[in-house]
Design a protein around this motif. Structure first.
Motif, PDB file in Angstrom:
ATOM      1  N   VAL A   6       4.376   3.984  -1.621  1.00 52.73           N
ATOM      2  CA  VAL A   6       5.213   4.760  -0.706  1.00 52.73           C
ATOM      3  C   VAL A   6       6.247   5.510  -1.527  1.00 52.73           C
ATOM      4  O   VAL A   6       6.872   4.931  -2.432  1.00 52.73           O
ATOM      5  CB  VAL A   6       5.903   3.851   0.334  1.00 52.73           C
ATOM      6  CG1 VAL A   6       6.966   4.629   1.111  1.00 52.73           C
ATOM      7  CG2 VAL A   6       4.872   3.269   1.300  1.00 52.73           C
ATOM      8  N   VAL A   7       6.435   6.795  -1.225  1.00 51.51           N
ATOM      9  CA  VAL A   7       7.366   7.641  -1.961  1.00 51.51           C
ATOM     10  C   VAL A   7       8.510   8.040  -1.044  1.00 51.51           C
ATOM     11  O   VAL A   7       8.287   8.671  -0.006  1.00 51.51           O
ATOM     12  CB  VAL A   7       6.660   8.904  -2.487  1.00 51.51           C
ATOM     13  CG1 VAL A   7       7.648   9.800  -3.221  1.00 51.51           C
ATOM     14  CG2 VAL A   7       5.504   8.523  -3.395  1.00 51.51           C
ATOM     15  N   MET A  50      10.161   3.150   7.348  1.00 51.23           N
ATOM     16  CA  MET A  50       9.539   2.039   8.069  1.00 51.23           C
ATOM     17  C   MET A  50       8.130   2.421   8.528  1.00 51.23           C
ATOM     18  O   MET A  50       7.193   1.619   8.437  1.00 51.23           O
ATOM     19  CB  MET A  50      10.389   1.652   9.275  1.00 51.23           C
ATOM     20  CG  MET A  50      11.701   0.971   8.943  1.00 51.23           C
ATOM     21  SD  MET A  50      11.465  -0.638   8.126  1.00 51.23           S
ATOM     22  CE  MET A  50      10.533  -1.528   9.377  1.00 51.23           C
ATOM     23  N   SER A  51       7.962   3.647   9.021  1.00 52.93           N
ATOM     24  CA  SER A  51       6.648   4.115   9.442  1.00 52.93           C
ATOM     25  C   SER A  51       5.675   4.151   8.270  1.00 52.93           C
ATOM     26  O   SER A  51       4.505   3.772   8.386  1.00 52.93           O
ATOM     27  CB  SER A  51       6.765   5.507  10.068  1.00 52.93           C
ATOM     28  OG  SER A  51       5.497   6.033  10.393  1.00 52.93           O
ATOM     29  N   ALA A  52       6.172   4.591   7.093  1.00 51.79           N
ATOM     30  CA  ALA A  52       5.332   4.648   5.898  1.00 51.79           C
ATOM     31  C   ALA A  52       4.895   3.242   5.487  1.00 51.79           C
ATOM     32  O   ALA A  52       3.735   3.027   5.108  1.00 51.79           O
ATOM     33  CB  ALA A  52       6.083   5.335   4.759  1.00 51.79           C
ATOM     34  N   LEU A  53       5.817   2.279   5.566  1.00 50.70           N
ATOM     35  CA  LEU A  53       5.460   0.904   5.216  1.00 50.70           C
ATOM     36  C   LEU A  53       4.421   0.349   6.193  1.00 50.70           C
ATOM     37  O   LEU A  53       3.508  -0.379   5.788  1.00 50.70           O
ATOM     38  CB  LEU A  53       6.697   0.015   5.208  1.00 50.70           C
ATOM     39  CG  LEU A  53       7.721   0.278   4.091  1.00 50.70           C
ATOM     40  CD1 LEU A  53       8.890  -0.693   4.212  1.00 50.70           C
ATOM     41  CD2 LEU A  53       7.081   0.159   2.715  1.00 50.70           C
ATOM     42  N   ASP A  54       4.550   0.701   7.452  1.00 48.23           N
ATOM     43  CA  ASP A  54       3.558   0.271   8.442  1.00 48.23           C
ATOM     44  C   ASP A  54       2.180   0.845   8.106  1.00 48.23           C
ATOM     45  O   ASP A  54       1.158   0.151   8.191  1.00 48.23           O
ATOM     46  CB  ASP A  54       3.971   0.706   9.844  1.00 48.23           C
ATOM     47  CG  ASP A  54       5.133  -0.110  10.393  1.00 48.23           C
ATOM     48  OD1 ASP A  54       5.372  -1.206   9.861  1.00 48.23           O
ATOM     49  OD2 ASP A  54       5.786   0.358  11.344  1.00 48.23           O
ATOM     50  N   GLN A  55       2.158   2.127   7.726  1.00 53.80           N
ATOM     51  CA  GLN A  55       0.889   2.767   7.367  1.00 53.80           C
ATOM     52  C   GLN A  55       0.291   2.140   6.113  1.00 53.80           C
ATOM     53  O   GLN A  55      -0.928   2.165   5.925  1.00 53.80           O
ATOM     54  CB  GLN A  55       1.104   4.260   7.143  1.00 53.80           C
ATOM     55  CG  GLN A  55       1.491   5.047   8.384  1.00 53.80           C
ATOM     56  CD  GLN A  55       1.774   6.501   8.038  1.00 53.80           C
ATOM     57  OE1 GLN A  55       0.898   7.213   7.544  1.00 53.80           O
ATOM     58  NE2 GLN A  55       2.992   6.948   8.291  1.00 53.80           N
ATOM     59  N   ALA A  56       1.155   1.623   5.249  1.00 57.57           N
ATOM     60  CA  ALA A  56       0.687   1.050   3.983  1.00 57.57           C
ATOM     61  C   ALA A  56       0.178  -0.376   4.132  1.00 57.57           C
ATOM     62  O   ALA A  56      -0.348  -0.942   3.175  1.00 57.57           O
ATOM     63  CB  ALA A  56       1.809   1.095   2.953  1.00 57.57           C
ATOM     64  N   ASN A  57       0.332  -0.954   5.307  1.00 56.58           N
ATOM     65  CA  ASN A  57      -0.188  -2.301   5.538  1.00 56.58           C
ATOM     66  C   ASN A  57      -1.701  -2.337   5.336  1.00 56.58           C
ATOM     67  O   ASN A  57      -2.398  -1.341   5.555  1.00 56.58           O
ATOM     68  CB  ASN A  57       0.137  -2.773   6.960  1.00 56.58           C
ATOM     69  CG  ASN A  57       1.570  -3.249   7.085  1.00 56.58           C
ATOM     70  OD1 ASN A  57       2.188  -3.641   6.096  1.00 56.58           O
ATOM     71  ND2 ASN A  57       2.105  -3.201   8.290  1.00 56.58           N
ATOM     72  N   GLY A  58      -2.197  -3.475   4.924  1.00 57.34           N
ATOM     73  CA  GLY A  58      -3.638  -3.635   4.788  1.00 57.34           C
ATOM     74  C   GLY A  58      -4.132  -3.583   3.363  1.00 57.34           C
ATOM     75  O   GLY A  58      -5.294  -3.860   3.097  1.00 57.34           O
ATOM     76  N   GLY A  59      -3.244  -3.234   2.431  1.00 60.38           N
ATOM     77  CA  GLY A  59      -3.632  -3.228   1.028  1.00 60.38           C
ATOM     78  C   GLY A  59      -3.254  -4.541   0.364  1.00 60.38           C
ATOM     79  O   GLY A  59      -3.004  -5.546   1.024  1.00 60.38           O
ATOM     80  N   ALA A  78      14.592  -0.840   4.560  1.00 56.62           N
ATOM     81  CA  ALA A  78      13.244  -0.899   5.131  1.00 56.62           C
ATOM     82  C   ALA A  78      12.503  -2.139   4.646  1.00 56.62           C
ATOM     83  O   ALA A  78      11.761  -2.772   5.405  1.00 56.62           O
ATOM     84  CB  ALA A  78      12.476   0.367   4.757  1.00 56.62           C
ATOM     85  N   GLN A  79      12.707  -2.483   3.378  1.00 58.45           N
ATOM     86  CA  GLN A  79      12.079  -3.688   2.829  1.00 58.45           C
ATOM     87  C   GLN A  79      12.527  -4.930   3.594  1.00 58.45           C
ATOM     88  O   GLN A  79      11.722  -5.792   3.948  1.00 58.45           O
ATOM     89  CB  GLN A  79      12.430  -3.826   1.350  1.00 58.45           C
ATOM     90  CG  GLN A  79      11.844  -5.058   0.673  1.00 58.45           C
ATOM     91  CD  GLN A  79      12.409  -5.243  -0.723  1.00 58.45           C
ATOM     92  OE1 GLN A  79      13.597  -5.017  -0.968  1.00 58.45           O
ATOM     93  NE2 GLN A  79      11.550  -5.634  -1.658  1.00 58.45           N
ATOM     94  N   GLU A  80      13.815  -5.024   3.875  1.00 61.69           N
ATOM     95  CA  GLU A  80      14.351  -6.183   4.590  1.00 61.69           C
ATOM     96  C   GLU A  80      13.787  -6.289   6.001  1.00 61.69           C
ATOM     97  O   GLU A  80      13.606  -7.390   6.530  1.00 61.69           O
ATOM     98  CB  GLU A  80      15.873  -6.088   4.642  1.00 61.69           C
ATOM     99  CG  GLU A  80      16.553  -6.250   3.291  1.00 61.69           C
ATOM    100  CD  GLU A  80      18.043  -6.035   3.360  1.00 61.69           C
ATOM    101  OE1 GLU A  80      18.542  -5.764   4.483  1.00 61.69           O
ATOM    102  OE2 GLU A  80      18.715  -6.129   2.324  1.00 61.69           O
ATOM    103  N   LEU A  81      13.502  -5.136   6.609  1.00 63.40           N
ATOM    104  CA  LEU A  81      13.011  -5.115   7.983  1.00 63.40           C
ATOM    105  C   LEU A  81      11.493  -5.167   8.075  1.00 63.40           C
ATOM    106  O   LEU A  81      10.947  -5.255   9.181  1.00 63.40           O
ATOM    107  CB  LEU A  81      13.516  -3.851   8.689  1.00 63.40           C
ATOM    108  CG  LEU A  81      15.037  -3.754   8.879  1.00 63.40           C
ATOM    109  CD1 LEU A  81      15.413  -2.355   9.364  1.00 63.40           C
ATOM    110  CD2 LEU A  81      15.535  -4.816   9.833  1.00 63.40           C
ATOM    111  N   ALA A  82      10.826  -5.101   6.932  1.00 65.09           N
ATOM    112  CA  ALA A  82       9.361  -5.086   6.932  1.00 65.09           C
ATOM    113  C   ALA A  82       8.807  -6.403   7.452  1.00 65.09           C
ATOM    114  O   ALA A  82       9.455  -7.451   7.381  1.00 65.09           O
ATOM    115  CB  ALA A  82       8.839  -4.825   5.519  1.00 65.09           C
ATOM    116  N   GLU A  83       7.585  -6.338   7.968  1.00 70.48           N
ATOM    117  CA  GLU A  83       6.937  -7.534   8.512  1.00 70.48           C
ATOM    118  C   GLU A  83       6.802  -8.625   7.457  1.00 70.48           C
ATOM    119  O   GLU A  83       6.959  -9.808   7.733  1.00 70.48           O
ATOM    120  CB  GLU A  83       5.567  -7.158   9.071  1.00 70.48           C
ATOM    121  CG  GLU A  83       4.803  -8.304   9.696  1.00 70.48           C
ATOM    122  CD  GLU A  83       3.483  -7.862  10.287  1.00 70.48           C
ATOM    123  OE1 GLU A  83       2.617  -8.733  10.503  1.00 70.48           O
ATOM    124  OE2 GLU A  83       3.308  -6.654  10.526  1.00 70.48           O
TER     125      GLU A  83
END
Length: 230
Positions: A6-7, A50-59, A78-83
């Protein structure tokens, strides 16, 4: 499945451009740009990250690269709030060079920590303190125990430009070996590019560590194949 990137940039154009550049060298790696604010202004957006991190899920994990200070703070939030915050790593690296190095390492199958390290290693300029190894005849590879050396001639027309440097550095960053090429850190894309090595230049490679022989064969194979270029 590879590590995803994520950039985060203050500029949407910069984030998109960095991803476009890195994708040329790592076409199989998922990279998501999160640049600018939600309304198109210069700045950062927690919602976009946050949206980018959601899209990056699954790797196999996510590595985040940022540009300026407040982008780092946004990424940390965003890291702190990530799943799964533990699966999100923030790299302290220059945005463009770090992204390219990270992307190539991810393309080579490196894990998230190694991808992060590849990005951060572009700050390095050499391998001070590297263990010395014996010089061998040009074009040969030899060694005893963990230490190996080799000399290889660049045959591709453009020499050690960005794409070959990224391939070399990215691959080496995932190996358990310390490698120098003409005296600079082989795992640093930036350092390799500063060599200014053109077609016909000789690369003297020195490697030590458990993966030393594999690392030397990796570099030699790339060089002798012309990096897949004319």
């Amino acid at each position: 499945m590879t590590v995803r990137l994520v950039v985060v940039s203050h500029s949407e154009k910069i984030a998109d451009g960095a991803v476009e550049l890195a994708a040329q060298m790592a076409p199989d790696v998922v990279m998501i740009a999160a640049g600018g604010t939600s309304d198109g202004r210069i700045g950062t957006s927690l919602e976009k990250v946050m949206s980018a991190l959601d899209q990056a899920n699954g790797g196999e994990g996510v590595v985040v690269l940022t540009d300026l200070g407040s982008a780092v703070m946004t990424a940390e939030s965003a890291q702190e709030l990530a799943e799964d915050p533990a699966a999100v790593l923030l790299a302290d690296a220059p945005l463009v060079e770090g992204l390219v190095a990270a992307a190539v390492a991810a393309q080579a199958g490196a894990d998230a920590q190694a991808v992060k390290q590849a990005a951060e290693d572009v700050y390095g300029s050499g391998a001070a303190g590297a263990s010395p190894v014996s010089k061998v005849a040009e074009g040969s590879v030899t060694g005893a125990g963990p230490d190996f050396t080799g000399d290889f001639e660049l045959i591709n027309q453009a020499g050690m430009h960005a794409r070959p440097a990224a391939k070399v550095a990215g691959g080496l960053s995932s190996m358990n070996a310390d490698v120098t090429i003409n005296g600079v850190d082989g795992a640093s894309m930036t350092a390799l590019m500063t060599l200014g090595a053109g077609k016909g230049s000789m690369l003297h490679v020195e490697a030590w560590g458990p993966d030393a022989e594999r690392a030397l064969n990796y570099v030699g194979g790339l060089v002798q194949a012309g990096f897949g270029e004319p």
